[in-house]
Design a protein around this motif. Structure first.
Motif, PDB file in Angstrom:
ATOM      1  N   VAL B 203      18.185  88.366 111.706  1.00 27.71           N
ATOM      2  CA  VAL B 203      18.659  87.957 110.386  1.00 27.71           C
ATOM      3  C   VAL B 203      20.110  88.382 110.201  1.00 27.71           C
ATOM      4  N   LEU B 204      20.407  89.654 110.514  1.00 19.32           N
ATOM      5  CA  LEU B 204      21.762  90.166 110.290  1.00 19.32           C
ATOM      6  C   LEU B 204      22.801  89.366 111.071  1.00 19.32           C
ATOM      7  N   SER B 205      22.470  89.022 112.340  1.00 21.27           N
ATOM      8  CA  SER B 205      23.525  88.400 113.131  1.00 21.27           C
ATOM      9  C   SER B 205      23.587  86.896 112.952  1.00 21.27           C
ATOM     10  N   SER B 206      22.624  86.278 112.254  1.00 18.29           N
ATOM     11  CA  SER B 206      22.761  84.828 112.081  1.00 18.29           C
ATOM     12  C   SER B 206      23.013  84.432 110.632  1.00 18.29           C
ATOM     13  N   ILE B 207      22.954  85.397 109.706  1.00 14.24           N
ATOM     14  CA  ILE B 207      23.063  85.032 108.290  1.00 14.24           C
ATOM     15  C   ILE B 207      24.481  84.579 107.937  1.00 14.24           C
ATOM     16  N   GLY B 208      25.475  85.128 108.632  1.00 13.32           N
ATOM     17  CA  GLY B 208      26.867  84.838 108.289  1.00 13.32           C
ATOM     18  C   GLY B 208      27.215  83.363 108.410  1.00 13.32           C
ATOM     19  N   GLY B 209      26.698  82.722 109.448  1.00 18.24           N
ATOM     20  CA  GLY B 209      26.992  81.310 109.659  1.00 18.24           C
ATOM     21  C   GLY B 209      26.476  80.452 108.526  1.00 18.24           C
ATOM     22  N   TRP B 210      25.236  80.718 108.085  1.00 11.90           N
ATOM     23  CA  TRP B 210      24.661  79.933 106.986  1.00 11.90           C
ATOM     24  C   TRP B 210      25.451  80.146 105.717  1.00 11.90           C
ATOM     25  N   MET B 211      25.819  81.415 105.491  1.00 12.18           N
ATOM     26  CA  MET B 211      26.517  81.751 104.262  1.00 12.18           C
ATOM     27  C   MET B 211      27.865  81.021 104.220  1.00 12.18           C
ATOM     28  N   LEU B 212      28.596  81.114 105.327  1.00 13.30           N
ATOM     29  CA  LEU B 212      29.930  80.495 105.369  1.00 13.30           C
ATOM     30  C   LEU B 212      29.832  78.975 105.233  1.00 13.30           C
ATOM     31  N   GLY B 213      28.889  78.362 105.983  1.00 18.28           N
ATOM     32  CA  GLY B 213      28.754  76.908 105.940  1.00 18.28           C
ATOM     33  C   GLY B 213      28.413  76.423 104.547  1.00 18.28           C
ATOM     34  N   MET B 214      27.446  77.094 103.919  1.00 15.77           N
ATOM     35  CA  MET B 214      27.012  76.699 102.583  1.00 15.77           C
ATOM     36  C   MET B 214      28.123  76.906 101.569  1.00 15.77           C
ATOM     37  N   ARG B 215      28.837  78.017 101.713  1.00 15.26           N
ATOM     38  CA  ARG B 215      29.913  78.316 100.772  1.00 15.26           C
ATOM     39  C   ARG B 215      30.997  77.239 100.863  1.00 15.26           C
ATOM     40  N   ASN B 216      31.373  76.864 102.093  1.00 18.73           N
ATOM     41  CA  ASN B 216      32.422  75.858 102.258  1.00 18.73           C
ATOM     42  C   ASN B 216      31.990  74.493 101.725  1.00 18.73           C
ATOM     43  N   MET B 217      30.732  74.121 101.968  1.00 14.29           N
ATOM     44  CA  MET B 217      30.236  72.842 101.455  1.00 14.29           C
ATOM     45  C   MET B 217      30.173  72.864  99.947  1.00 14.29           C
ATOM     46  N   MET B 218      29.780  74.027  99.412  1.00 19.51           N
ATOM     47  CA  MET B 218      29.672  74.185  97.958  1.00 19.51           C
ATOM     48  C   MET B 218      31.050  73.992  97.335  1.00 19.51           C
ATOM     49  N   VAL B 219      32.068  74.601  97.941  1.00 17.99           N
ATOM     50  CA  VAL B 219      33.435  74.480  97.425  1.00 17.99           C
ATOM     51  C   VAL B 219      33.873  73.018  97.452  1.00 17.99           C
ATOM     52  N   SER B 220      33.578  72.332  98.572  1.00 19.67           N
ATOM     53  CA  SER B 220      33.954  70.919  98.680  1.00 19.67           C
ATOM     54  C   SER B 220      33.234  70.088  97.628  1.00 19.67           C
ATOM     55  N   THR B 221      31.935  70.337  97.477  1.00 22.02           N
ATOM     56  CA  THR B 221      31.153  69.540  96.541  1.00 22.02           C
ATOM     57  C   THR B 221      31.615  69.768  95.106  1.00 22.02           C
ATOM     58  N   LEU B 222      31.972  71.027  94.782  1.00 20.12           N
ATOM     59  CA  LEU B 222      32.341  71.336  93.406  1.00 20.12           C
ATOM     60  C   LEU B 222      33.622  70.632  92.988  1.00 20.12           C
ATOM     61  N   SER B 223      34.443  70.184  93.945  1.00 23.33           N
ATOM     62  CA  SER B 223      35.662  69.493  93.543  1.00 23.33           C
ATOM     63  C   SER B 223      35.431  67.986  93.433  1.00 23.33           C
ATOM     64  N   GLU B 224      34.174  67.537  93.563  1.00 21.65           N
ATOM     65  CA  GLU B 224      33.889  66.108  93.410  1.00 21.65           C
ATOM     66  C   GLU B 224      33.934  65.723  91.926  1.00 21.65           C
TER      67      GLU B 224
END
Lengths: 315, 329
Positions: B203-224
């Motif tokens: 969990v510790l070593s794979s959580i970062g990727g999900w967090m970063l990916g989701m955060r970046n998509m969230m930022v992109s989506t919020l500017s729609e």
């Protein structure tokens, strides 16, 4: 007409250069500095330290006492090993990064650009390679070959890891290919290789850069895992082999943290540094990540006090 | 329906490619694994003709049988579920070894991967929603964790929580001395207790990727624009966050989850090695250590098929939650 185009050329060139080079931020600065330091250590370090395999009767000395990072169970200098391991791991990373770049650019960019059945076939091949798990395949292949060179390990790692970037590149090439300016250059009769190299490829450079950085991280991690299992290149020094010997020398049970912490920390720091560089590249590819955030927009609003002041002044 | 057909066809091709790869690797590699295996088997006991046939079908023969005929025999042997006999666990058949070790790996990795995905996506949603908040500032730290090799994190955790402060057990899947496998509370407790540290590592070593990916998509989506419209309509922020932004931002993460399964399996092989976990990764390593090619090929095949199956499931799920994929095809 000729004069106007030549004068308008200058600013566009400057703009383009600014767009390709990422803006200098704290993240990018830290990333570049760390990467530079570790690379320098890998280049110069092995020349300055002694023989990494020399055995002394000073088993498991803690750091200090003449050895910067202590010694292993058989009295080998951990710092000297770290210097040589850094060089070995970085070599693997660079070689795999280069092969991955060539393979993924070929299957991703060329396939998407040519289109038709070539694209279908390349894309199918890429997707199949993507779903077949890489490390088990590497383990199986490397267990059949008893004496492996560093190059063989690098090639096997590259073959199992290019598919992800090829898919990303294909998607982006498809979107660039159908843009109006590419169609215009096609209509005006530019040759196909020129369209690919001059019109399309420059747009792909940030993406290619970030994919290479990923490939380097992936290769170093993959090689470390493989060596840690005792399946790496024979007679090589990498961060993975150091951890392999540390694990087999019972450094954990003996509490010899100076033996197994430095190589892992080196991998982690190098990986983190490359990720930081990648963040900055990402912000070029996707400007939404950088420009006006919601937090920024909130800041444009006025606080209650400011509103009160404004009201008083206008009243 | 067309989407379903395309996906099934793709996975059929991928499955065939995996089977063929498994067939070709031992034949293209230098050396003669069959003789090595048979001589090793002979030292342990008599080799039955069926075992011999199974091993030859899997690893290739020196005889004059054409490659094509060998390929057909190989597929036939696979069809009947005959994978040969293991050397490392002599005289257990390979299929039995896999049957015994697979549940451990599926349980550990399956749970850990899903947990890491869910927590990562939720944290990423929070980070993207409030950029610059403390959750957002966690991102560089979790990315750092992501570039830490699985096995090194496992070693560190083992050193700190196993040796220095003995909170968790050092190795194994359950306490072999005090409990026996079965449907008892004691066994489940023991399994959970032994699985905690390996799961924490994954969990510790794979959580970062999900967090970063989701955060970046969230930022992109919020500017729609439709987010702005939703704000202008006066919808509650909570509704905008979950129904409007996160619902759309999570889509790439879900398709990424399928691809990442291969990497998670790879990482967990090494993790199992560190924790001596009785899963399929340990079986693979034992096979490699003993030149047990039959077991090795069998394990590789099962891992590949499992990853393919999981991918297919995620793809089908994706078709349900993203109507556009169905409309486009």
């Amino acid at each position: 007409m000729a004069i106007t185009t030549s004068t308008s050329q200058l600013p566009t060139d400057a703009v383009r250069r600014r767009r390709i080079l990422p803006p200098m931020t704290l993240k990018l600065g830290i990333g570049l500095a760390l990467t530079g330091l570790i690379t320098l250590f890998g280049l110069i370090g092995p020349l300055l330290v002694g023989d990494p395999s020399a055995v002394r009767d000073l088993g498991l000395t803690p750091p200090g006492n003449g050895f910067i990072l202590g010694t292993t169970q058989t009295g080998q200098d951990v710092f000297a090993q770290l210097a040589h391991a850094t060089r070995g791991s970085l070599t693997i990373g660079v070689v795999v990064g280069a092969i991955t770049l060539v393979l993924s650019a070929f299957f991703g960019v060329v396939g998407a650009f040519v289109g038709g059945w070539v694209d279908e076939a390349f894309s199918l091949f890429t997707n199949v390679m993507l779903v077949i798990p890489g490390l088990p395949l590497v383990i199986v292949i490397s267990s059949y070959v008893p004496n492996k060179s560093v190059w063989l390990v690098a090639v096997v790692l590259a073959i199992t890891s290019w598919a992800g970037s090829a898919r990303v590149l294909r998607g982006f090439t498809l979107s660039v290919r159908s843009r109006d300016y590419v169609l215009a250059s096609r209509v005006s009769g530019e040759r196909r290789w020129r369209i690919l190299l001059v019109e399309i490829l420059p747009n792909l450079i940030p993406l290619l850069a970030s994919q290479v950085v990923f490939a380097v991280i992936f290769a170093i991690l993959g090689e470390a895992g493989l060596s840690f299992l005792g399946l790496g290149a024979s007679g090589s020094f990498t961060w993975g082999t150091m951890l392999f010997y540390a694990q087999n020398g019972l450094s954990l049970r003996l509490g010899a943290w100076w033996w197994f912490v430095p190589p892992g920390l080196a991998i982690a720091l190098f990986g983190a540094a490359l990720s930081l560089i990648n963040f900055s590249i990402d912000e070029i590819i996707n400007p939404k990540l950088r420009s006006q955030t919601r937090a920024d927009r909130k800041r444009w609003g006025m606080t209650r006090e400011q509103l009160k002041h404004a009201r008083e002044e206008t009243a | 329906m067309r989407y379903l057909g395309q996906k099934l066809a793709f996975y059929a091709v991928a499955c065939w490619a995996a089977l063929t790869l498994n067939f070709l690797i031992p034949r293209l590699m230098p050396g003669n694994p069959v003789d090595l295996m048979l001589s090793k088997l002979a030292t342990r006991g008599p080799v039955t003709p069926t075992t011999r046939a199974a091993i030859e079908a899997m690893l290739g023969t020196e005889s004059n049988v054409s490659l094509w005929r060998q390929y057909l025999t190989y597929l036939q042997q696979l069809g009947s579920g005959e994978l040969g006999t293991s050397i490392a666990y002599f005289p257990t058949p390979v299929s039995t070894v896999i049957g015994q070790t697979l549940p451990w790996t599926v349980g550990l990795i399956g749970l850990a991967a899903v947990m890491s995905f869910v927590i990562g996506v939720l944290l990423g949603r929070a980070a993207g929603w409030r950029r610059g908040s403390w959750v957002d500032n966690l991102i560089p730290f979790t990315t750092m964790l992501q570039s830490v090799p699985y096995f090194w994190l496992a070693l560190l955790l083992l050193f700190l929580l196993g040796s220095t402060w003995p909170v968790f057990p050092l190795s194994g899947g359950y306490d072999v001395y005090s409990v026996s496998p079965g449907f008892s509370l004691a066994f489940f407790q023991s399994v959970l207790y032994h699985g905690a540290l390996p799961a924490l590592t994954i969990v510790l070593s794979s959580i970062g990727g999900w967090m970063l990916g989701m955060r970046n998509m969230m930022v992109s989506t919020l500017s729609e624009d439709y987010i702005l419209t939703a704000e202008a309509k006066g919808l509650t922020p909570r509704r905008i966050r979950s129904r409007y932004a996160a619902r759309n931002a999570v889509l790439p993460s879900i398709s990424g989850f399928a691809i990442s399964l291969g990497f998670v399996v790879a990482g967990s092989i090494v993790t199992e090695a560190v924790f001596s976990y009785p899963g399929i990764g340990s079986a693979l390593l034992l096979a490699v250590g003993n030149n047990d090619y039959a077991l090795m090929q069998g394990v590789f095949l099962i891992i590949t098929l499992a990853v393919l199956g999981a991918n297919l499931l995620v793809d089908l799920l994706y078709g349900v939650i993203d109507p556009r994929t169905r409309a486009r095809s």
